[in-house]
Design a protein around this motif. Structure first.
Motif, PDB file in Angstrom:
ATOM      1  N   GLY A   2       0.806  -1.204   0.000  1.00 51.07           N
ATOM      2  CA  GLY A   2       0.000   0.000   0.000  1.00 51.07           C
ATOM      3  C   GLY A   2       0.842   1.258   0.000  1.00 51.07           C
ATOM      4  N   THR A   3       0.188   2.372  -0.191  1.00 55.29           N
ATOM      5  CA  THR A   3       0.875   3.656  -0.237  1.00 55.29           C
ATOM      6  C   THR A   3       1.532   3.984   1.102  1.00 55.29           C
ATOM      7  OG1 THR A   3      -0.754   4.433  -1.829  1.00 55.29           O
ATOM      8  CG2 THR A   3       0.589   6.104  -0.769  1.00 55.29           C
ATOM      9  N   GLU A   4       0.833   3.691   2.199  1.00 55.59           N
ATOM     10  CA  GLU A   4       1.396   3.968   3.521  1.00 55.59           C
ATOM     11  C   GLU A   4       2.627   3.117   3.784  1.00 55.59           C
ATOM     12  OE1 GLU A   4      -1.797   3.300   6.209  1.00 55.59           O
ATOM     13  OE2 GLU A   4      -2.852   5.124   5.633  1.00 55.59           O
ATOM     14  N   SER A   5       2.588   1.854   3.405  1.00 60.85           N
ATOM     15  CA  SER A   5       3.731   0.961   3.591  1.00 60.85           C
ATOM     16  C   SER A   5       4.922   1.430   2.777  1.00 60.85           C
ATOM     17  CB  SER A   5       3.370  -0.463   3.183  1.00 60.85           C
ATOM     18  OG  SER A   5       2.343  -0.955   3.977  1.00 60.85           O
ATOM     19  N   LEU A   6       4.670   1.856   1.562  1.00 61.84           N
ATOM     20  CA  LEU A   6       5.742   2.363   0.709  1.00 61.84           C
ATOM     21  C   LEU A   6       6.355   3.628   1.301  1.00 61.84           C
ATOM     22  CD1 LEU A   6       7.304   2.012  -1.917  1.00 61.84           C
ATOM     23  CD2 LEU A   6       5.546   3.357  -3.056  1.00 61.84           C
ATOM     24  N   LEU A   7       5.527   4.504   1.834  1.00 59.66           N
ATOM     25  CA  LEU A   7       6.019   5.730   2.459  1.00 59.66           C
ATOM     26  C   LEU A   7       6.875   5.422   3.685  1.00 59.66           C
ATOM     27  CD1 LEU A   7       5.996   8.800   2.388  1.00 59.66           C
ATOM     28  CD2 LEU A   7       3.953   8.731   3.812  1.00 59.66           C
TER      29      LEU A   7
END
Length: 84
Positions: A2-7
């Motif tokens: 997900g986007t949060e994990s990537l961030l």
């Protein structure tokens, strides 16, 4: 992923690369360089630590330490290759 994990992945890589640059003198790589060094360092430590039987624990703080140790190993190896 997900986007949060990537961030979070990118932030941990940036922090680990920055800390490794402070520990190994002579390496100021900038933001992108720190992210790359931190991520590659995390991969190195993720491969090396289980083979040595080491476990740091879980959580973001442990991930930063894990990636920093791997990034220091990477920067020391780069420094040795440059000197040779």
């Amino acid at each position: 992923m997900g986007t949060e994990s990537l961030l979070v992945f990118i932030i941990i890589g940036a922090i680990a690369g920055w800390l490794a640059g402070l520990i190994v003198k002579g390496f100021g790589l900038g933001l992108v360089g720190n992210i790359v060094v931190g991520i590659v360092g995390a991969l190195i430590a993720g491969w090396l630590f289980p083979r040595m039987g080491l476990a740091i624990g879980g959580g973001i703080f442990a991930s930063i330490i894990h990636a920093t140790i791997g990034a220091v190993i990477l920067l020391v190896l780069i420094k040795l290759v440059k000197q040779a």
